[in-house]
Scaffold this motif. Structure first.
Motif, mmCIF file in Angstrom:
data_model
loop_
_atom_site.group_PDB
_atom_site.id
_atom_site.type_symbol
_atom_site.label_atom_id
_atom_site.label_comp_id
_atom_site.label_asym_id
_atom_site.label_seq_id
_atom_site.Cartn_x
_atom_site.Cartn_y
_atom_site.Cartn_z
ATOM 1 N N ALA A 17 0.375 24.413 4.894
ATOM 2 C CA ALA A 17 0.764 24.168 3.504
ATOM 3 C C ALA A 17 1.971 23.103 3.099
ATOM 4 N N VAL A 18 2.529 23.035 4.135
ATOM 5 C CA VAL A 18 3.958 22.196 3.821
ATOM 6 C C VAL A 18 3.912 20.819 4.659
ATOM 7 N N ALA A 19 2.658 20.603 5.539
ATOM 8 C CA ALA A 19 2.600 19.538 6.194
ATOM 9 C C ALA A 19 2.980 18.068 5.738
ATOM 10 N N GLY A 20 2.750 18.060 4.376
ATOM 11 C CA GLY A 20 2.844 16.807 3.580
ATOM 12 C C GLY A 20 4.366 16.714 3.043
ATOM 13 N N GLU A 21 5.214 17.540 3.404
ATOM 14 C CA GLU A 21 6.752 17.601 2.699
ATOM 15 C C GLU A 21 7.636 16.865 3.880
ATOM 16 N N ASN A 22 7.469 16.567 4.903
ATOM 17 C CA ASN A 22 8.268 15.969 5.724
ATOM 18 C C ASN A 22 9.410 16.929 6.191
ATOM 19 N N ALA A 23 9.102 18.245 6.172
ATOM 20 C CA ALA A 23 10.031 19.417 6.138
ATOM 21 C C ALA A 23 9.829 20.099 7.565
ATOM 22 N N GLN A 24 10.819 20.746 8.117
ATOM 23 C CA GLN A 24 10.890 21.387 9.675
ATOM 24 C C GLN A 24 10.481 22.739 9.153
ATOM 25 N N VAL A 25 9.517 23.280 10.359
ATOM 26 C CA VAL A 25 9.237 24.661 10.364
ATOM 27 C C VAL A 25 9.598 25.135 11.709
ATOM 28 N N ILE A 26 10.235 26.377 11.658
ATOM 29 C CA ILE A 26 10.478 27.041 13.053
ATOM 30 C C ILE A 26 10.170 28.611 12.651
ATOM 31 N N LEU A 27 9.857 29.161 13.930
ATOM 32 C CA LEU A 27 9.757 30.494 14.105
ATOM 33 C C LEU A 27 10.861 31.163 14.644
ATOM 34 N N ILE A 28 11.023 32.442 14.025
ATOM 35 C CA ILE A 28 12.412 33.222 14.271
ATOM 36 C C ILE A 28 11.859 34.752 14.030
ATOM 37 N N CYS A 29 12.347 35.616 14.835
ATOM 38 C CA CYS A 29 11.956 37.130 14.668
ATOM 39 C C CYS A 29 13.363 37.634 14.103
ATOM 40 N N ALA A 30 13.813 37.870 12.770
ATOM 41 C CA ALA A 30 15.028 38.236 12.433
ATOM 42 C C ALA A 30 15.374 39.698 13.150
ATOM 43 N N GLY A 31 14.384 40.367 13.250
ATOM 44 C CA GLY A 31 14.620 41.745 13.836
ATOM 45 C C GLY A 31 15.250 41.838 15.181
ATOM 46 N N ILE A 32 14.797 40.760 16.046
ATOM 47 C CA ILE A 32 15.091 40.609 17.409
ATOM 48 C C ILE A 32 16.465 39.765 17.302
ATOM 49 N N GLU A 33 16.639 38.705 16.547
ATOM 50 C CA GLU A 33 18.016 38.254 16.161
ATOM 51 C C GLU A 33 19.106 39.339 16.073
ATOM 52 N N ALA A 34 18.779 40.280 15.089
ATOM 53 C CA ALA A 34 19.745 41.225 14.731
ATOM 54 C C ALA A 34 20.120 42.000 15.923
ATOM 55 N N GLN A 35 19.182 42.258 16.727
ATOM 56 C CA GLN A 35 19.517 43.047 18.046
ATOM 57 C C GLN A 35 20.280 42.124 19.005
ATOM 58 N N ILE A 36 19.826 41.101 19.087
ATOM 59 C CA ILE A 36 20.784 40.199 19.952
ATOM 60 C C ILE A 36 22.131 40.172 19.710
ATOM 61 N N ALA A 37 22.474 40.120 18.175
ATOM 62 C CA ALA A 37 23.660 39.944 17.517
ATOM 63 C C ALA A 37 24.673 41.309 17.623
ATOM 64 N N GLU A 38 23.996 42.426 18.051
ATOM 65 C CA GLU A 38 24.738 43.665 18.132
ATOM 66 C C GLU A 38 25.166 43.845 19.678
ATOM 67 N N MET A 39 24.402 43.050 20.654
ATOM 68 C CA MET A 39 24.798 43.067 21.877
ATOM 69 C C MET A 39 26.317 42.734 22.269
ATOM 70 N N GLU A 40 27.102 43.649 22.919
ATOM 71 C CA GLU A 40 28.606 43.109 23.024
ATOM 72 C C GLU A 40 28.771 42.188 24.080
ATOM 73 N N THR A 41 28.117 41.954 25.172
ATOM 74 C CA THR A 41 28.443 41.044 26.131
ATOM 75 C C THR A 41 27.369 39.824 26.368
ATOM 76 N N LEU A 42 27.808 38.879 27.091
ATOM 77 C CA LEU A 42 26.919 37.927 27.241
ATOM 78 C C LEU A 42 25.913 38.281 28.396
ATOM 79 N N GLU A 43 26.164 39.028 29.429
ATOM 80 C CA GLU A 43 25.239 39.509 30.158
ATOM 81 C C GLU A 43 24.344 40.097 29.625
ATOM 82 N N GLU A 44 24.540 41.111 28.741
ATOM 83 C CA GLU A 44 23.488 41.932 27.905
ATOM 84 C C GLU A 44 22.520 40.986 27.222
ATOM 85 N N ARG A 45 23.024 40.115 26.742
ATOM 86 C CA ARG A 45 22.233 38.970 25.677
ATOM 87 C C ARG A 45 21.345 38.376 26.530
ATOM 88 N N ALA A 46 21.723 38.093 27.897
ATOM 89 C CA ALA A 46 21.074 37.175 28.599
ATOM 90 C C ALA A 46 19.887 37.776 29.372
#
Length: 368
Positions: A229-258
């Motif tokens: 639908a946006v192919a002719g708009e010269n706009a970028q499209v990316i995929l993200i799972c907001a729920g997963i990003e929220a889980q990552i953000a709650e992790m306290e250490t870099l090791e846990e996130r990795a």
């Protein structure tokens, strides 16, 4: 640079969840429309491995990344251009941002209410496009009335504005975003549309497909439909799972996130991709300063000359600019230090007309 990306979308598409993941903020993320009424604002640092590598070589007292401001704006519904829902507030808030991050729901979940009853990303996108376009049309028509009266006197500038506004009006009436017309306008026309009128549909836009966990890497039918639908708009499209990003953000250490990222098959959090996309969307680049006290990333617009870049640090640097000593990032990495770069003859001395390139390491000489 106080530049803003505004997160927009219909209610319950994951805007506030994504905002919280990006900023570690506390925006209310609830399963009902208009959970967010007032815009939430946060600063997000721009991830850049070059900054980390410079810091390893220089070993400064502190390392400072550059940043972009992100704004979580209340959800919009049909009729917003006429004041429905929180329409007037939404449109006023979006007018203030420099670029738009349009979050579109691309996942099925019966437990998450959809304001229009079912998941249809193309329809959802078109609802917002329509409301923004209608508001822009109203803005253009009001200005046209004033300019048409003034143009009768025969002012050259008014006649030019009348011609531009008439063209923009026809474009909006055809259902197209103003940003698609910008390349066809001269500098004065673009200034009128972007700066003076601040048309909502003139703003650069990034589409974020908020997908389910299983579609983060591969996408799904909903995401593919939106991309088409946006192919002719010269706009970028990316995929993200907001729920997963929220889980990552709650992790306290870099090791846990990795460990979590590896388990999910990801090389980095989706928020890093989104932040870099926002930075690019605003037509920005990074230059660095590197010394024992501080290694720092600075934001400057693409195409900026050396004095403007100096002014980002302090206005006196721009006013009293004499010259810039410039090292290319790769040369610094290759030789390992500023003295060795100088010995190799790889440090350039540039004047006022030098155009900054992404990754330049700069030291400014000035006199106030």
């Amino acid at each position: 640079m106080a530049l803003q990306c505004g997160i927009v979308g219909l209610p319950n598409v994951g805007k506030s969840t994504l905002f919280n993941a990006l900023t570690s903020g506390k925006a209310l993320a609830a399963n009902y429309p208009f959970a967010t009424k007032d815009p939430n604002v946060g600063m997000i640092t721009v991830p850049d491995v070059r900054l980390d590598k410079l810091a390893e070589l220089v070993n400064p007292q502190r390392t400072l990344p550059t940043s972009v401001e992100i704004v979580d704006i209340a959800g919009l519904i049909k009729g917003a251009s006429q004041g429905e829902g929180l329409g007037n507030q939404f449109l006023a808030n979006i007018r203030e941002v420099d670029a738009i991050v349009h979050v579109v729901r691309c996942f099925d979940d019966d437990n998450v209410v959809h304001v229009d009853g079912n998941v249809n990303p193309v329809r959802d996108k078109e609802i917002i496009d329509l409301e923004l376009g209608l508001k822009d049309l109203e803005t253009v028509e009001k200005r046209l009335e004033k300019v048409a009266r003034a143009a009768k006197v025969g002012s050259k500038d008014d006649l030019k504005a009348l011609e531009t506004l008439t063209l923009v009006k026809k474009h909006l009436e055809s259902g197209q975003a103003a940003r698609k017309l910008l390349p066809e306008l001269d500098e004065d026309g673009r200034y009128l549309v972007v700066k003076e009128l601040a048309l909502l549909t003139s703003k650069p836009t990034l589409y974020v497909c908020n997908v389910d966990e299983g579609s983060m890497l591969t996408g799904n039918a909903h995401a593919e439909a939106l991309k088409a639908a946006v192919a002719g708009e010269n706009a970028q499209v990316i995929l993200i799972c907001a729920g997963i990003e929220a889980q990552i953000a709650e992790m306290e250490t870099l090791e846990e996130r990795a460990e979590f990222l590896e388990m999910m098959g990801l090389t980095e959090p989706g928020k890093n991709i989104l932040i870099r996309a926002c930075y690019s969307l605003l037509n920005l680049i990074t230059y660095f300063t590197a010394g024992e006290k501080e290694v720092r990333a600075w934001t400057v617009r693409k195409g900026a000359k050396a004095p403007e870049a100096a002014g980002v640090i302090h206005s006196d640097f721009e006013k009293g600019f004499i010259r810039a000593e410039v090292i290319k990032y790769q040369d610094f990495i290759t030789y390992g230090s500023e003295p060795k770069v100088k010995e190799a003859g790889k440090m350039a001395v540039e004047g006022k007309e030098y155009v900054v390139t992404d990754g330049d390491i700069m030291h400014f000489r000035f006199n106030v």
